[in-house]
Design a protein around this motif. Structure first.
Motif, mmCIF file in Angstrom:
data_model
loop_
_atom_site.group_PDB
_atom_site.id
_atom_site.type_symbol
_atom_site.label_atom_id
_atom_site.label_comp_id
_atom_site.label_asym_id
_atom_site.label_seq_id
_atom_site.Cartn_x
_atom_site.Cartn_y
_atom_site.Cartn_z
ATOM 1 N N TRP A 278 -6.437 5.057 -4.608
ATOM 2 C CA TRP A 278 -5.087 5.496 -4.278
ATOM 3 C C TRP A 278 -4.987 6.972 -4.545
ATOM 4 O O TRP A 278 -3.959 7.551 -4.646
ATOM 5 C CB TRP A 278 -4.040 4.688 -5.056
ATOM 6 N N ARG B 214 0.842 -1.188 0.000
ATOM 7 C CA ARG B 214 0.000 0.000 0.000
ATOM 8 C C ARG B 214 0.884 1.248 0.000
ATOM 9 O O ARG B 214 2.029 1.218 0.474
ATOM 10 C CB ARG B 214 -0.909 0.034 1.232
ATOM 11 N N LYS B 215 0.298 2.278 -0.472
ATOM 12 C CA LYS B 215 1.058 3.524 -0.545
ATOM 13 C C LYS B 215 1.353 4.081 0.850
ATOM 14 O O LYS B 215 2.389 4.700 1.089
ATOM 15 C CB LYS B 215 0.262 4.550 -1.361
ATOM 16 N N ASN B 216 0.429 3.872 1.815
ATOM 17 C CA ASN B 216 0.589 4.387 3.183
ATOM 18 C C ASN B 216 1.184 3.335 4.108
ATOM 19 O O ASN B 216 0.933 3.330 5.315
ATOM 20 C CB ASN B 216 -0.743 4.864 3.750
ATOM 21 N N ALA B 217 1.943 2.396 3.581
ATOM 22 C CA ALA B 217 2.488 1.302 4.387
ATOM 23 C C ALA B 217 3.407 1.827 5.474
ATOM 24 O O ALA B 217 3.358 1.381 6.630
ATOM 25 C CB ALA B 217 3.232 0.308 3.491
ATOM 26 N N ASP B 218 4.254 2.804 5.141
ATOM 27 C CA ASP B 218 5.178 3.335 6.151
ATOM 28 C C ASP B 218 4.436 4.041 7.284
ATOM 29 O O ASP B 218 4.778 3.889 8.475
ATOM 30 C CB ASP B 218 6.164 4.314 5.497
ATOM 31 N N CYS B 219 3.442 4.819 6.914
ATOM 32 C CA CYS B 219 2.648 5.526 7.951
ATOM 33 C C CYS B 219 1.905 4.535 8.834
ATOM 34 O O CYS B 219 1.864 4.687 10.063
ATOM 35 C CB CYS B 219 1.676 6.483 7.272
ATOM 36 N N LEU B 220 1.340 3.508 8.203
ATOM 37 C CA LEU B 220 0.596 2.513 8.966
ATOM 38 C C LEU B 220 1.527 1.752 9.911
ATOM 39 O O LEU B 220 1.199 1.483 11.067
ATOM 40 C CB LEU B 220 -0.109 1.554 8.014
ATOM 41 N N ARG B 221 2.718 1.392 9.403
ATOM 42 C CA ARG B 221 3.675 0.681 10.245
ATOM 43 C C ARG B 221 4.094 1.549 11.446
ATOM 44 O O ARG B 221 4.192 1.075 12.585
ATOM 45 C CB ARG B 221 4.904 0.299 9.425
ATOM 46 N N ASN C 38 12.114 4.321 -4.065
ATOM 47 C CA ASN C 38 11.096 3.976 -3.097
ATOM 48 C C ASN C 38 11.281 2.595 -2.520
ATOM 49 O O ASN C 38 10.444 2.102 -1.792
ATOM 50 C CB ASN C 38 9.699 4.100 -3.709
ATOM 51 N N ARG D 30 13.598 -0.351 4.557
ATOM 52 C CA ARG D 30 12.527 0.055 3.648
ATOM 53 C C ARG D 30 12.896 -0.167 2.187
ATOM 54 O O ARG D 30 12.035 -0.163 1.311
ATOM 55 C CB ARG D 30 12.163 1.516 3.886
#
Length: 923
Positions: free
Chosen positions: A923, A153-160, A857, A472
């Motif tokens: 997205w 997902r595009k927000n994977a880092d924020c979610l993690r 990325n 990452r």
């Protein structure tokens, strides 16, 4: 029953000193002297029944606040009483009765907070293992996060990051709960060690109580000596105390009478002095004016002879008129105040001197002396009574000593001390068992804490490894060992959470129900004394007993002795006599009746006879002397004549004016013998004036004599005017006082004797009152017994219950937060574990496949290559490594899938792990 009998004998022994003294009660009457009995020797109690939890008190307060939220209802005093009266057995056997159903509903309503929390806890305990079982089965089927495939997902880092933060916060909360539980567990173990000191101090205080009580009783008895000494002192000074009071009371009439008689003696002396002054000054004045009168008479006779001159005989001549005028003034040439004409006072003076031959002052002073001997007379006449009362004192002391020997105080206290020693020995024997039980408890609590600590260890290690090992730039299928280990540790924590949390919640629920209800139903009501009110409810323990304490101790359930009053009196460190209300048990009023001793003392004083008829205030000679003084004829002195003469001057005419007029008259005559004679007489008159009148007027002796005579006459006039009345009043006052002493003194003597007797009896009354007060406040103070109750409360509530409640409070907080920890750990582990497959996306729809390089990325970016794949056109694929080959699942935009098998070696160069995210609308 043995302990009841021992306690009764102990209480009887404590009151023995008071019982005997109340027999000497006296009618109410204030004692003249306040006795000082000193201070009853008091032992020092070492127990400090107070607990200050210190820093852990903050956790205790938090736990109490939570319990208040769960159970905010006040203590159900009426409900508890009703339940206790109805008996639990009856409720269980007859639960279908409507009243029992209502009672049960009331209990449930009061405990609704605990019921809800317990239901949630049981639900947690039952459901969590089932949820864990289904969760495991679900993951075994590659569901519930069990599929080793991660969709990007595009927000994977924020979610993690969010999941990491939440899990870390949850873990810290769980850690705080475990630390709270551990601190409570350690506090309980450490406080149990101080329990020995508290118990030891309580037993030591009981020893002090038992050891000091006999000395206190002995001190109470010994203070009878203080009463005896004061009584003996008053008896030895009966003349001063009783006789002085009688003299003081009679003196209200006797003293004024004798004072007036003594003042009459002073009046006699003053009268004599006044008469002497009149006599002497009268002689002085007569001598001074007599010479002047002789000279003036000579001048007047010489002038009369000169006026016989023939010139004056011729009536027609002017000289006759002059002579006639001069002759008319000759009578005025004389003295004005003629003291020679005043009568002397020799006769009155002689009579007064005769009266003064009798020394009235000595007679009056003799009366004073006789009256002042009243204390001596009283002491002599009451000698037998004093000796009788002295013997009575010795008998009372012997009775007190013998009375105390009738009660086995020492033997009872010895048995009590042995019982304390035996109890202490038994308590010392169970200390090892208590330590062993506490060790087992400590192990169990530590085990429960270790369950949570194990989960915390997996969480912290998982987070540490996951955060440190996460890269990452690495694809999910190629994550490193550290990151993969972090995810596995988190999942291990989840597994242990499912394994332990239901066990923890079961234990917590049980501890919560037991500890919370004990805190709300026992500890809090004890602090507010509401528990005592419940225990003091009439007929609560047994339907035949109104108050169970006096019912068990004294077999008198109607006695007004409650738990609250007993505890309060002991808490205030009052005597056990007051605390147990023993006066109603032993009929203290009968033993402390002072009328017995007062009757004996009164009987002795009834024999007291005081006769004051021997006192003579004024003898007959003194009375006759006063009567003779009224017969001195002072009233016959012509006071008006004296005062009239004192108003006059020295001469009747001004001699200077007379001489001047004489010269003027002489100048009217023809010079001759007559004129010369007249002028000569004028000069003689002037000479008399200058040589006699002026010196006489200026003479201090003359002036003083006139003043003294004036004062004396006026004093004699005043004395003579009221002398008979004054003497009559003096004689009447003396006779009245004499009559009071001789005839009516019995009333005064009886009154003062009664006051004196009440003073003696008042000493006994003070002694009785002091003993009552000492027994109530100072003798055998029962502070150790209230300290035992407070110690039980400290051990049960402050040490055990607060620590246990804080333990389940902290452990329960940790257990509850295991639920979000499970959820967050499962979700976060996906970001740290190495995946078997991953999502790959292509952003060039017309080219089926192309070579890609790693982009900024972290994924492989196909835009860096210029080669397009002939097969993939607007398709996405996901690949997983197999042995020797790579399985490629091609997914089109419309959802159709195609499976391709390509060699493994071509995977990294021809089929990259991930592509750029697809262009989806969300997205």
């Amino acid at each position: 029953m043995l302990w009841k009998t021992g306690l009764i004998f102990l209480c009887w022994g404590l009151t023995s000193g008071e019982l005997q003294e109340r027999q000497s009660g006296a009618p109410p009457g204030p004692a003249r002297t306040t006795l000082n009995f000193g201070f009853v020797p008091a032992g020092v109690y070492e127990t400090v029944a107070y607990y200050e939890p210190g820093a852990i008190g903050i956790l205790f307060n938090m736990m109490h606040a939570f319990l208040f939220v769960v159970q905010p209802n006040p203590f159900p005093e009426d409900l508890v009483i009703k339940v206790a009266k109805d008996k639990f057995e009856a409720i269980q056997s007859e639960y279908q009765k409507p009243e029992n159903i209502v009672l049960t509903l009331q209990v449930i309503y009061y405990d609704i907070g605990f019921v809800v929390c317990a239901a949630l806890g049981l639900l947690f305990t039952v459901l969590l293992p089932l949820v864990g079982l289904f969760f495991c089965l679900c993951r075994c089927c590659d569901n519930c996060g069990g599929e080793m495939h991660q969709r990007q997902r595009k927000n994977a880092d924020c979610l993690r990051g969010l999941l990491t933060t939440l899990l870390l916060t949850t873990t810290f909360i769980i850690t705080a709960g475990v630390l709270c539980a551990y601190a409570a567990n350690q506090n309980l173990s450490s406080q149990l060690k101080s329990m020995r000191r508290l118990v030891k101090n309580n037993l030591k205080d009981l020893h002090t109580f038992a050891n000091q009580t006999p000395s206190q009783i002995d001190y109470l008895i010994s203070q009878y000596g203080t009463v005896k000494n004061h009584v003996i002192y008053d008896l030895e000074n009966v003349g001063l105390l009783l006789g002085g009071r009688i003299q003081e009371e009679l003196g209200k009439d006797v003293q004024p009478a004798l004072d007036t008689a003594l003042s009459m003696y002073a009046t006699m002396r003053e009268t004599k002095d006044a008469l002497e002054n009149v006599s002497l000054t009268l002689e002085t004045l007569q001598d001074g004016t007599g010479k002047l009168q002789a000279n003036l008479s000579a001048v007047r006779g010489s002038l009369g002879n000169a006026l016989n001159d023939p010139v004056c005989a011729d009536i027609r001549s002017p000289a006759a008129t002059v002579c006639r005028n001069i002759r008319s003034t000759l009578p005025r040439l004389d003295i004005a105040a003629n003291y020679s004409s005043l009568p002397n006072v020799t006769d009155q003076l002689d009579k007064v001197n005769e009266v003064l031959k009798t020394d009235l002052r000595r007679i009056v002073e003799k009366g004073f002396t006789s009256f002042n001997d009243t204390p001596t007379m009283v002491m002599e006449q009451t000698r037998n009574v004093v000796e009788g009362v002295r013997g009575l004192l010795n008998d009372i002391g012997s009775n007190i000593t013998n009375f105390t020997k009738l009660f086995p105080v020492n033997s009872t206290l010895t048995n009590f001390t042995k019982m304390i020693t035996h109890t202490h020995s038994q308590i010392e024997d169970i200390y090892p068992q208590i330590d062993q039980m506490d060790f087992y408890r400590w192990i169990c609590c530590i085990t429960l804490c270790c369950m949570v600590v194990l989960i915390l260890a997996f969480n912290f290690l998982g987070l540490l490894c996951g955060i440190l090992g996460f890269d990452r730039h690495t694809s999910p299928t190629t994550r490193g060992c550290v990151s993969n280990t972090g995810g596995n540790l988190l999942m291990a924590g989840v597994g242990f959470s499912f394994m332990f949390s239901w066990v923890l919640m079961g234990v917590i629920t049980a501890l919560f129900l037991a500890g919370g209800n004990l805190e709300k139903l026992v500890c809090e009501p004890f602090q507010t004394r509401q528990l005592f009110k419940v225990l003091d409810t009439p007929y609560l323990i047994q339907s035949s007993m109104k108050n169970f304490i006096p019912g068990y101790l004294f077999n008198d359930p109607n006695m007004d002795l409650t738990v609250d009053s007993l505890y309060s009196n002991c808490k205030d460190n009052r005597g056990i006599y007051k605390a147990l209300n023993l006066e109603k048990i032993f009929n203290i009023s009968a033993f402390f009746n002072t009328s017995i001793y007062s009757k004996d003392v009164s009987r002795k004083f009834e024999e007291m006879k005081v006769d004051l008829r021997g006192i003579v205030l004024l003898e007959t000679e003194g009375k006759q002397n006063l009567i003779n003084f009224t017969e001195t004829d002072i009233n016959k002195i012509k006071f008006a004549a004296y005062l009239e003469e004192l108003k006059k001057g020295v001469t009747s005419i001004d001699l200077l004016s007379f001489a001047g007029e004489l010269d003027t008259q002489a100048d009217q005559l023809v010079k001759g013998t007559l004129q010369t004679a007249l002028k000569g007489h004028a000069n003689t008159v002037r000479q008399i004036y200058n040589q006699q009148v002026i010196p006489l007027e200026k003479s201090m002796k003359y002036v003083k004599a006139r003043s003294t005579l004036n004062q004396s006459i006026r004093f004699l006039e005043r004395t003579a005017s009221d002398l008979p009345v004054r003497v009559t009043e003096v004689l009447a006052a003396v006779d009245a006082a004499q009559f009071l002493i001789s005839r009516n003194a019995t009333l005064v003597v009886n009154q003062e004797t009664e006051k004196y007797k009440q003073t003696i009896i008042g000493y006994f009354k003070q002694y009785m009152d002091w003993i009552r007060t000492s027994l109530s406040m100072e003798v055998a103070t029962c502070k150790p017994f209230s300290n035992i109750v407070d110690t039980v409360e400290i051990l049960g509530c402050s040490f055990l219950l607060d620590s246990m409640n804080t333990f389940w409070f902290g452990l329960g907080c940790s257990t509850l937060f295991l639920l979000p920890s499970i959820i967050l750990s499962v979700k976060l582990a996906k970001f740290y574990r190495r995946m078997d497959t991953e999502d790959v996306y292509d952003d060039i729809e017309t080219i089926p496949m192309k070579t890609r390089e790693i982009g900024n990325n972290g994924y492989y970016n196909e835009q860096l290559e210029g080669v397009q794949h002939p097969v993939m056109t607007s398709l996405s694929y996901s690949g997983c490594h197999l042995t020797g080959v790579t399985e490629v699942r091609m997914v089109s935009s419309n959802g159709t899938q195609s499976l391709y098998i390509i060699p493994t070696y071509d995977t990294m160069t021809r089929f990259p792990r991930a592509s750029a995210p697809p262009r989806h609308p969300d997205w």
